[in-house]
Scaffold this motif. Structure first.
Motif: not given
Length: 138
Positions: A118-136
């Motif tokens: 969650r921290m990485l998603r918040s800090a580095w929110g990129t289009p590619a990262f946003d497409q990665i599901s939590t299960e991945d």
């Protein structure tokens, strides 16, 4: 998976992963963003110490030409940027990924993988990262 996330964060900020100067900019920007996010959780001094510790942990693999410090500072970031920019593109990318991997790996051991993600998603929110599901990520 973590390696892919880190590579995406660097590439998104660097734009061109064939230029060591741009790679250096991408790594430093990614580190700054993660430090800022981490500071919200543990405070600025602890976040700076964790970042510095990651550099120390990777010294044998990367052979940093950055002065050792107890905590991350602006002068340390400038030295890191210069160090990475003086390497070949492959070396700069390897060194940057190694540093960020060590930091995120340490965070996972301290706060767990879900909160680190969650921290990485918040800090580095990129289009590619946003497409990665939590299960991945798990």
């Amino acid at each position: 998976m973590q390696d892919d996330i880190i590579e995406q964060a660097i590439a998104f900020r660097a734009g061109d992963v064939t230029d060591p100067g741009l790679i250096a900019d991408g790594v430093v920007a990614s580190l700054r963003l993660l430090h800022a996010e981490l500071s919200l959780l543990v405070g600025a001094q602890a976040a700076a110490a964790l970042c510095s510790h990651a550099m120390h942990r990777t010294q044998s693999e990367v052979e940093w030409a950055v002065p050792r410090a107890a905590a991350l500072s602006e002068s340390m970031l400038l030295a890191l940027r210069a160090d990475l920019g003086a390497r070949t593109p492959e070396q700069a990318l390897f060194a940057g990924k190694t540093l960020l991997f060590a930091l995120t790996d340490h965070l996972k051991s301290l706060i767990g993988e879900p909160l680190t993600t969650r921290m990485l998603r918040s800090a580095w929110g990129t289009p590619a990262f946003d497409q990665i599901s939590t299960e991945d990520i798990r």
